[in-house]
Design an enzyme around this catalytic site. Structure first.
Site, PDB file in Angstrom:
ATOM      1  N   HIS A 175     -11.799   1.582   2.330  1.00 19.39           N
ATOM      2  CA  HIS A 175     -11.425   2.470   1.187  1.00 19.39           C
ATOM      3  C   HIS A 175     -12.231   2.654  -0.047  1.00 19.39           C
ATOM      4  CE1 HIS A 175      -6.817   1.631   2.431  1.00 19.39           C
ATOM      5  NE2 HIS A 175      -7.537   2.202   3.509  1.00 19.39           N
TER       6      HIS A 175
ATOM      7  N   TRP B  85       0.763  -1.066  -0.021  1.00 18.87           N
ATOM      8  CA  TRP B  85      -0.064   0.184  -0.057  1.00 18.87           C
ATOM      9  C   TRP B  85       0.843   1.255  -0.136  1.00 18.87           C
ATOM     10  CZ3 TRP B  85      -0.217   3.970   3.505  1.00 18.87           C
ATOM     11  CH2 TRP B  85      -1.129   4.954   3.130  1.00 18.87           C
TER      12      TRP B  85
ATOM     13  N   GLU C 112      -2.761  -2.785  -2.738  1.00 17.65           N
ATOM     14  CA  GLU C 112      -4.024  -2.152  -1.973  1.00 17.65           C
ATOM     15  C   GLU C 112      -4.553  -0.870  -2.461  1.00 17.65           C
ATOM     16  OE1 GLU C 112      -3.402  -1.869   2.286  1.00 17.65           O
ATOM     17  OE2 GLU C 112      -5.620  -1.381   2.709  1.00 17.65           O
TER      18      GLU C 112
ATOM     19  N   ASP D  90      -7.212  -4.463   9.727  1.00 20.02           N
ATOM     20  CA  ASP D  90      -6.430  -3.165   9.809  1.00 20.02           C
ATOM     21  C   ASP D  90      -7.355  -2.202  10.515  1.00 20.02           C
ATOM     22  OD1 ASP D  90      -4.798  -0.925   9.201  1.00 20.02           O
ATOM     23  OD2 ASP D  90      -5.345  -1.057   7.045  1.00 20.02           O
TER      24      ASP D  90
ATOM     25  N   ASP E 165     -11.909   6.890   6.559  1.00 18.71           N
ATOM     26  CA  ASP E 165     -11.199   5.758   6.653  1.00 18.71           C
ATOM     27  C   ASP E 165     -10.401   5.962   8.084  1.00 18.71           C
ATOM     28  OD1 ASP E 165      -9.677   3.358   6.128  1.00 18.71           O
ATOM     29  OD2 ASP E 165      -8.266   4.426   5.279  1.00 18.71           O
TER      30      ASP E 165
ATOM     31  N   HIS F  43      -8.774  -6.459   4.139  1.00 22.69           N
ATOM     32  CA  HIS F  43      -8.446  -5.585   5.291  1.00 22.69           C
ATOM     33  C   HIS F  43      -9.747  -5.174   6.180  1.00 22.69           C
ATOM     34  CE1 HIS F  43      -3.932  -4.008   5.069  1.00 22.69           C
ATOM     35  NE2 HIS F  43      -4.019  -5.160   5.381  1.00 22.69           N
TER      36      HIS F  43
ATOM     37  N   LYS G 266      -6.921   2.782  -2.454  1.00 23.98           N
ATOM     38  CA  LYS G 266      -7.685   3.513  -1.641  1.00 23.98           C
ATOM     39  C   LYS G 266      -8.561   4.759  -2.132  1.00 23.98           C
ATOM     40  CE  LYS G 266      -5.975   6.189   2.395  1.00 23.98           C
ATOM     41  NZ  LYS G 266      -5.487   6.088   3.636  1.00 23.98           N
TER      42      LYS G 266
ATOM     43  N   ASP H 179      -9.827  -3.166   1.533  1.00 20.83           N
ATOM     44  CA  ASP H 179      -9.654  -2.472   2.726  1.00 20.83           C
ATOM     45  C   ASP H 179     -11.060  -2.041   2.971  1.00 20.83           C
ATOM     46  OD1 ASP H 179      -9.838  -0.525   4.797  1.00 20.83           O
ATOM     47  OD2 ASP H 179      -7.692  -0.694   5.061  1.00 20.83           O
TER      48      ASP H 179
ATOM     49  N   ASP I 298     -10.363   3.836  10.620  1.00 15.81           N
ATOM     50  CA  ASP I 298      -9.717   2.622  11.248  1.00 15.81           C
ATOM     51  C   ASP I 298     -10.096   2.460  12.493  1.00 15.81           C
ATOM     52  OD1 ASP I 298      -8.318   1.482   9.177  1.00 15.81           O
ATOM     53  OD2 ASP I 298      -7.363   3.471   8.945  1.00 15.81           O
TER      54      ASP I 298
HETATM   55  C1  RNT Z   1      -3.989   2.748   4.680  1.00 16.18           C
HETATM   56  C2  RNT Z   1      -3.878   1.197   4.419  1.00 16.18           C
HETATM   57  C3  RNT Z   1      -2.738   0.428   4.803  1.00 16.18           C
HETATM   58  C4  RNT Z   1      -2.424   0.772   6.232  1.00 16.18           C
HETATM   59  C5  RNT Z   1      -1.229  -0.301   6.751  1.00 16.18           C
HETATM   60  C6  RNT Z   1      -0.976   0.267   8.236  1.00 16.18           C
HETATM   61  O1  RNT Z   1      -4.973   3.424   4.592  1.00 16.18           O
HETATM   62  O2  RNT Z   1      -5.267   0.874   4.951  1.00 16.18           O
HETATM   63  O3  RNT Z   1      -3.318  -0.857   4.952  1.00 16.18           O
HETATM   64  O4  RNT Z   1      -3.466   0.864   7.316  1.00 16.18           O
HETATM   65  O5  RNT Z   1      -0.677  -0.553   5.911  1.00 16.18           O
HETATM   66 ZN    ZN Z   2      -5.600  -1.269   4.726  1.00 16.21          ZN
END
Ligand code: RNT
Ligand code: ZN
Length: 411
Positions: A255, A180, A219, A319, A287, A279, A221, A252, A289
């Site tokens: 994302h 990523w 990955e 994640d 995003d 993720h 986003k 993810d 998290d």
């Molecule tokens: C960032 C991505 C990525 C990170 C990690 C820490 O938006 O989701 O995966 O969160 O690699």
């Molecule tokens: Zn991620």
């Protein structure tokens, strides 16, 4: 009759075998992200602050500051988790003996302690190159127009694949390396094309050499903080790349645009790529998290995997990173919720649902789906924990609190 026997019977009436579900759940590995334990700080000598448009908020005391502390916290967390799992590391978790090592010079030996730990704990390992929190990741990385910078990151990713290959070989279980990058622009770009061509070229170079014990994933986003107008590695870009070059595609859950569901994307793409890395995260307005909760989307996502038995091709990774609550508890809550959602999926009368739908009986389909919500899956969950040597109930939190008192608060 015990609660479990009653639950077993109730499910049997629907044609669902709780024994099978319990057994299957115990065999589904979750790739647990190490970075919930230290707010993605890592152990780099001269470490830079977290960058790349991602952010942890909160200042809960007791975060891990050394590899030993992080491993102790992971060990504690694992004591509340049933089943055999994997640990996902980032390159910044290298141990370099107090010496500053450039990211393009990282080698397997910098991860020897992690491999030894994984062996001890019966964990598999997965890996992530770190293309943020670094002076050379101030702007673009793999899509940079500056070849010096771009090559540096290409070399870093190549080094990371070698490390992952070593991990996979040592642990006898294929590692997944997830790329990523934070590349994007705050304001409207004039040329949206050139950076994507650079990124494609970088990826081609990174993936040129075949690895034996490693699978590659990319990955995408939608945007990041400070990169609101343009993301080089967008969904279309990486989906195209993964299909063309047959890499895994990482999805993810934070994302995409807020009305899109990753649960609907799995079967859309699964037949065109060798695999998917999930993720699992929880976006709140962006995003963000947040710790994964047992919400409808998590249930839908895991149900997809169960209904079509996609476990060979879909790797479940986590994640999320919350720095405002006890970090060990954050892990336990998020991992357990992912497993709970999986269990709910495994306890579905899939054939009955499919039959109702195929025959056009949408009334039955909806009625059944709603009935399932009130089925005693929680009793089966407790049974799953107990059979795997993990106490059911709420006692785990008391133990985490005790650990906070004895260990975390003294850091
Ligand atoms: C960032 C991505 C990525 C990170 C990690 C820490 O938006 O989701 O995966 O969160 O690699
Ligand atoms: Zn991620």
């Amino acid at each position: 009759m015990s609660m479990y026997e009653i639950a077993k019977q109730r499910y049997a009436e629907l044609g669902v075998d709780t024994e099978q579900a319990i057994e299957k759940l115990g065999k589904i590995p979750i790739s647990i992200h190490c970075w919930q334990g230290d707010d993605i700080d890592g152990f780099e000598v001269n470490a830079s602050a977290l960058s790349g448009g991602i952010a942890t908020t909160g200042n809960y005391p007791g975060k891990a500051q050394t590899p030993e502390q992080l491993r102790a916290d992971i060990k504690k967390m694992l004591s509340f988790i049933a089943g055999k799992h994997r640990l996902s590391l980032h390159a910044i978790y290298a141990e370099t003996d107090g010496k500053a090592v450039e990211r393009n010079a990282l080698r397997p030996e910098h991860f020897e302690n992690w491999v030894a730990f994984a062996k001890e704990e019966g964990l598999g390992l997965d890996f992530n190159p770190t293309l943020f929190s670094h002076p050379k990741a101030d702007g673009l990385t793999l899509s940079s127009l500056d070849d010096g910078i771009r090559n540096y990151w290409v070399e870093h990713c190549i080094a990371c694949r070698e490390i992952a290959d070593y991990m996979g070989r040592e642990l006898k279980t294929t590692a997944v390396t997830n790329v990523w990058i934070p590349d994007g622009m705050k304001d409207i770009p004039a040329d949206r094309y050139i950076y994507r061509r650079k990124l494609e070229d970088s990826l081609d170079k990174i993936f040129e050499k075949k690895t034996e014990h490693n699978l590659d994933a990319v990955e995408s986003k939608v945007f990041g903080i400070g990169a609101e107008s343009y993301t080089v590695g967008s969904h279309e870009f990486y989906m195209g790349y993964a299909v063309k070059h047959q890499t895994l595609l990482t999805l993810d859950t934070g994302h995409y645009h807020p009305t899109e569901y990753v649960s609907d994307k799995i079967t859309g793409v699964i037949d065109f790529v060798p695999g998917i890395l999930l993720h699992t995260s929880r976006p709140v307005r962006w995003d963000s998290d947040h710790v994964v909760i047992l919400d409808e989307e998590l249930q839908r996502l895991m149900a997809e995997l169960c209904r079509h038995d996609l476990f060979d091709k879909v790797h479940i990774g986590l994640d999320f990173f919350d720095a405002s609550i006890n970090r060990v508890a954050a892990w336990v809550i998020g991992i357990r919720n992912t497993q709970k959602a999986l269990l709910m999926g495994l306890l579905e009368p899939v054939n009955a649902l499919f039959e109702a739908e195929y025959s056009g009986d949408y009334t039955k389909r909806l009625a059944l789906m709603e009935e399932l919500k009130a089925m005693p899956w929680g009793v089966v969950w407790d049974e799953f924990l107990e059979r795997n040597g993990v106490a059911s109930g709420f006692g785990w939190l008391d133990e985490v609190k005790q650990y906070e008192k004895d260990v975390l608060s003294k850091r």
